[in-house]
Design an enzyme around this catalytic site. Structure first.
Site, PDB file in Angstrom:
ATOM      1  CG  HIS A   1      -3.327  -2.213   3.325  1.00 31.73           C
ATOM      2  ND1 HIS A   1      -3.988  -3.460   2.933  1.00 31.73           N
ATOM      3  CD2 HIS A   1      -2.806  -1.910   1.958  1.00 31.73           C
ATOM      4  CE1 HIS A   1      -3.666  -3.787   1.371  1.00 31.73           C
ATOM      5  NE2 HIS A   1      -3.183  -2.589   0.932  1.00 31.73           N
TER       6      HIS A   1
ATOM      7  CG  ASP B   1       0.334   4.298  -1.884  1.00 30.91           C
ATOM      8  OD1 ASP B   1       1.005   4.164  -2.795  1.00 30.91           O
ATOM      9  OD2 ASP B   1      -0.769   3.958  -1.616  1.00 30.91           O
TER      10      ASP B   1
HETATM   11  N1  COA Z   1      -4.685   7.388   9.544  1.00 33.34           N
HETATM   12  C1  COA Z   1      -5.362   7.525  10.808  1.00 33.34           C
HETATM   13  N2  COA Z   1      -6.279   6.705  11.339  1.00 33.34           N
HETATM   14  C2  COA Z   1      -6.304   5.516  10.421  1.00 33.34           C
HETATM   15  C3  COA Z   1      -5.800   5.454   9.013  1.00 33.34           C
HETATM   16  C4  COA Z   1      -4.863   6.475   8.927  1.00 33.34           C
HETATM   17  N3  COA Z   1      -4.116   6.434   7.774  1.00 33.34           N
HETATM   18  N4  COA Z   1      -6.262   4.324   8.491  1.00 33.34           N
HETATM   19  C5  COA Z   1      -7.038   3.770   9.292  1.00 33.34           C
HETATM   20  N5  COA Z   1      -7.046   4.512  10.573  1.00 33.34           N
HETATM   21  C6  COA Z   1      -8.135   4.262  11.545  1.00 33.34           C
HETATM   22  C7  COA Z   1      -9.560   4.634  11.233  1.00 33.34           C
HETATM   23  O1  COA Z   1      -9.760   5.958  11.480  1.00 33.34           O
HETATM   24  C8  COA Z   1     -10.330   3.472  11.950  1.00 33.34           C
HETATM   25  O2  COA Z   1     -10.413   4.201  13.424  1.00 33.34           O
HETATM   26  P1  COA Z   1     -11.660   3.856  14.348  1.00 33.34           P
HETATM   27  O3  COA Z   1     -11.875   2.258  14.349  1.00 33.34           O
HETATM   28  O4  COA Z   1     -11.272   4.439  15.839  1.00 33.34           O
HETATM   29  O5  COA Z   1     -12.788   4.398  13.495  1.00 33.34           O
HETATM   30  C9  COA Z   1      -9.572   2.453  12.005  1.00 33.34           C
HETATM   31  O6  COA Z   1      -8.199   2.703  11.916  1.00 33.34           O
HETATM   32  C10 COA Z   1      -9.973   1.359  10.923  1.00 33.34           C
HETATM   33  O7  COA Z   1      -9.987   2.413   9.568  1.00 33.34           O
HETATM   34  P2  COA Z   1     -10.899   2.036   8.127  1.00 33.34           P
HETATM   35  O8  COA Z   1     -10.926   3.317   7.466  1.00 33.34           O
HETATM   36  O9  COA Z   1     -11.947   1.288   8.629  1.00 33.34           O
HETATM   37  O10 COA Z   1      -9.916   1.000   7.372  1.00 33.34           O
HETATM   38  P3  COA Z   1     -10.190   0.601   5.957  1.00 33.34           P
HETATM   39  O11 COA Z   1      -9.645  -0.710   6.074  1.00 33.34           O
HETATM   40  O12 COA Z   1     -11.462   0.709   5.567  1.00 33.34           O
HETATM   41  O13 COA Z   1      -9.233   1.363   5.191  1.00 33.34           O
HETATM   42  C11 COA Z   1      -7.780   2.672   4.226  1.00 33.34           C
HETATM   43  C12 COA Z   1      -7.839   1.145   4.575  1.00 33.34           C
HETATM   44  C13 COA Z   1      -6.032   2.192   3.255  1.00 33.34           C
HETATM   45  C14 COA Z   1      -8.503   3.240   3.027  1.00 33.34           C
HETATM   46  C15 COA Z   1      -7.151   3.566   5.129  1.00 33.34           C
HETATM   47  O14 COA Z   1      -6.260   3.038   6.098  1.00 33.34           O
HETATM   48  C16 COA Z   1      -6.807   4.843   4.565  1.00 33.34           C
HETATM   49  O15 COA Z   1      -7.701   5.618   4.163  1.00 33.34           O
HETATM   50  N6  COA Z   1      -5.414   5.028   4.521  1.00 33.34           N
HETATM   51  C17 COA Z   1      -4.859   6.387   4.191  1.00 33.34           C
HETATM   52  C18 COA Z   1      -4.875   6.415   2.587  1.00 33.34           C
HETATM   53  C19 COA Z   1      -3.684   5.262   1.987  1.00 33.34           C
HETATM   54  O16 COA Z   1      -2.597   5.643   2.287  1.00 33.34           O
HETATM   55  N7  COA Z   1      -3.970   4.598   1.192  1.00 33.34           N
HETATM   56  C20 COA Z   1      -3.166   3.689   0.383  1.00 33.34           C
HETATM   57  C21 COA Z   1      -3.655   2.498   0.629  1.00 33.34           C
HETATM   58  S1  COA Z   1      -2.361   1.374   0.144  1.00 33.34           S
END
Ligand code: COA
Length: 378
Positions: free
Chosen positions: A261, A315
């Site tokens: 998140h 979710d």
């Molecule tokens: N699974 C695996 N790794 C994850 C992850 C996940 N669901 N969410 C984040 N990470 C990792 C990223 O790969 C990144 O790793 P790195 O630093 O080695 O590159 C790190 O954690 C930070 O991730 P980032 O994508 O920059 O976080 P964000 O704050 O931009 O994204 C979300 C937040 C929610 C978009 C992201 O966690 C995600 O795509 N989750 C899955 C989809 C989901 O459940 N969405 C509903 C949100 S309520």
């Protein structure tokens, strides 16, 4: 004028001042108008929470009775809206059907009187009351059936589950569904809420505000993740496969749905509540092997990714709960919208009370002084 640093996605840039909700992502705290989400999930109802979000205080007993009464008696949709929905393609996504139907309400209630508290109340009641009816109506009509009329003797959540199946739901199931709505009702400045506020700032009608927010919520990066969690658990198939599935995803640098998140760096407090609700569902209505897979996945991810702050978000467990209620997977996001209407309306009301139209700037990256080339010479 000073030059500001460009932040893609406006990350970290406040888009409004708001007293509606608060998140502390380090400690896993979510408050609506200062009340903890755990307290509301335990003691409140969705409609009472909606009142709290929109009018800023818990209603008195009489205020609550009156509000519930008004919502109860505005649940029916006009037959012309129903007929319009009948002509929607059955293969269309229910979120698209909901967006079109919410916008259509504006055609029928086109008077706009934003300075009048009675107009605001009327629009709030109408939207809270009819959005569930429209979601349920599309679900039945796309299967070739007539929509089920709302039942005035049932509470908000029980009535929605009834309209989906024409069966009166078990009281525990209806209560759990109501708590799910409370948990999804509001969550600070996310994409759909921002969209609602931008639209509200033009002083258009509240139906256009909700329709634009529904359109924004529908994307897979926002409201759609709970649908994907179910697909993922089905793909994993058994507890034994969790380890290899996770290894494979991590090697490919693929995200695990329902985890991580932007704000929470600990387990989302809504996921903790939803997990308990899922357990109650399975205790009463039967075991679901996907729950065991989910628990094992959570454990394995905490081990591998806990240091990065990757834990279940809202979710992760909601889909399991909805599935056990018999709600089709592609209705998970419309159900999210039913709940979030409360938050969007709170933001609409807050925005128009102290309005300035959104008009951000941009960083221009194009050319200047380009001369026109006639088409024959291009
Ligand atoms: N699974 C695996 N790794 C994850 C992850 C996940 N669901 N969410 C984040 N990470 C990792 C990223 O790969 C990144 O790793 P790195 O630093 O080695 O590159 C790190 O954690 C930070 O991730 P980032 O994508 O920059 O976080 P964000 O704050 O931009 O994204 C979300 C937040 C929610 C978009 C992201 O966690 C995600 O795509 N989750 C899955 C989809 C989901 O459940 N969405 C509903 C949100 S309520």
């Amino acid at each position: 004028m000073s030059v500001c640093e460009f932040k893609p996605g406006l990350e970290g840039i406040p888009a409004a001042q708001s007293s509606i909700s608060f998140v502390n992502g380090q400690e896993g705290i979510l408050e609506y108008r200062g009340l903890r989400i755990e307290d509301l999930a335990e003691n409140s109802t969705f409609l009472e929470t909606a009142y709290l979000l929109i009018w800023g205080k818990l209603p008195t007993k009489d205020e609550l009775i009156e509000f519930e009464h008004e919502v109860r008696y505005h649940r029916r949709i006009k037959y012309r809206i129903r007929d319009m929905m009948k002509s929607f393609p059955e293969s269309g996504h229910p979120m698209d059907a909901l967006q079109a139907s919410a916008a259509a309400l504006g055609l029928f209630y086109s008077r706009r009187d934003l300075d009048n508290p009675a107009y605001i109340r009327d629009a709030v009641v109408r939207l809270l009351a009819t959005i569930p009816t429209m979601v349920a109506a599309f679900q039945l009509m796309r299967k070739g059936n007539d929509p089920v009329r709302p039942r005035d003797d049932l509470d908000y959540s029980a009535n929605f589950l009834y309209m989906l199946s024409e069966r009166e739901p078990d009281p525990l199931m209806a209560r759990i569904f109501d708590v799910c709505l409370t948990l999804h009702a509001e969550h600070t400045m996310n994409a759909s809420t921002f969209s609602a506020r931008v639209t509200a700032s033009t002083l258009t009608d509240p139906y256009a505000v909700v329709a634009s927010a529904v359109g924004t919520l529908g994307g897979p990066l926002h409201g759609g993740a709970n649908e994907e969690v179910i697909g993922m658990l089905e793909e994993i198939g058994s507890v034994e496969n969790v380890g290899s599935y996770l290894e494979d995803r991590l090697q490919r640098k693929a995200k695990i749905m329902g985890f991580g998140h932007r704000v929470y760096k600990v387990k989302d407090p809504r996921a903790t509540i939803l997990q308990k609700l899922a357990e109650q569902m399975f205790d009463k209505f039967g075991y679901d092997k996907y729950y065991d897979i989910a628990v094992e996945l959570e454990r394995a991810i905490a081990e591998k990714l806990g240091h990065k702050g990757i834990y279940p978000n809202v979710d992760f467990y909601s889909g399991l709960v909805y599935r056990k209620m018999g709600i089709p997977t592609d209705l998970f996001t419309p159900v999210f919208a039913i709940a979030r209407v409360a938050g969007w309306l709170a933001h609409w009301k807050e925005q128009i009370a102290e309005n300035r139209i959104f008009r951000p700037t941009q960083v221009y990256t194009g050319h200047h002084d380009v001369s026109y080339t006639p088409v024959e010479q291009r």
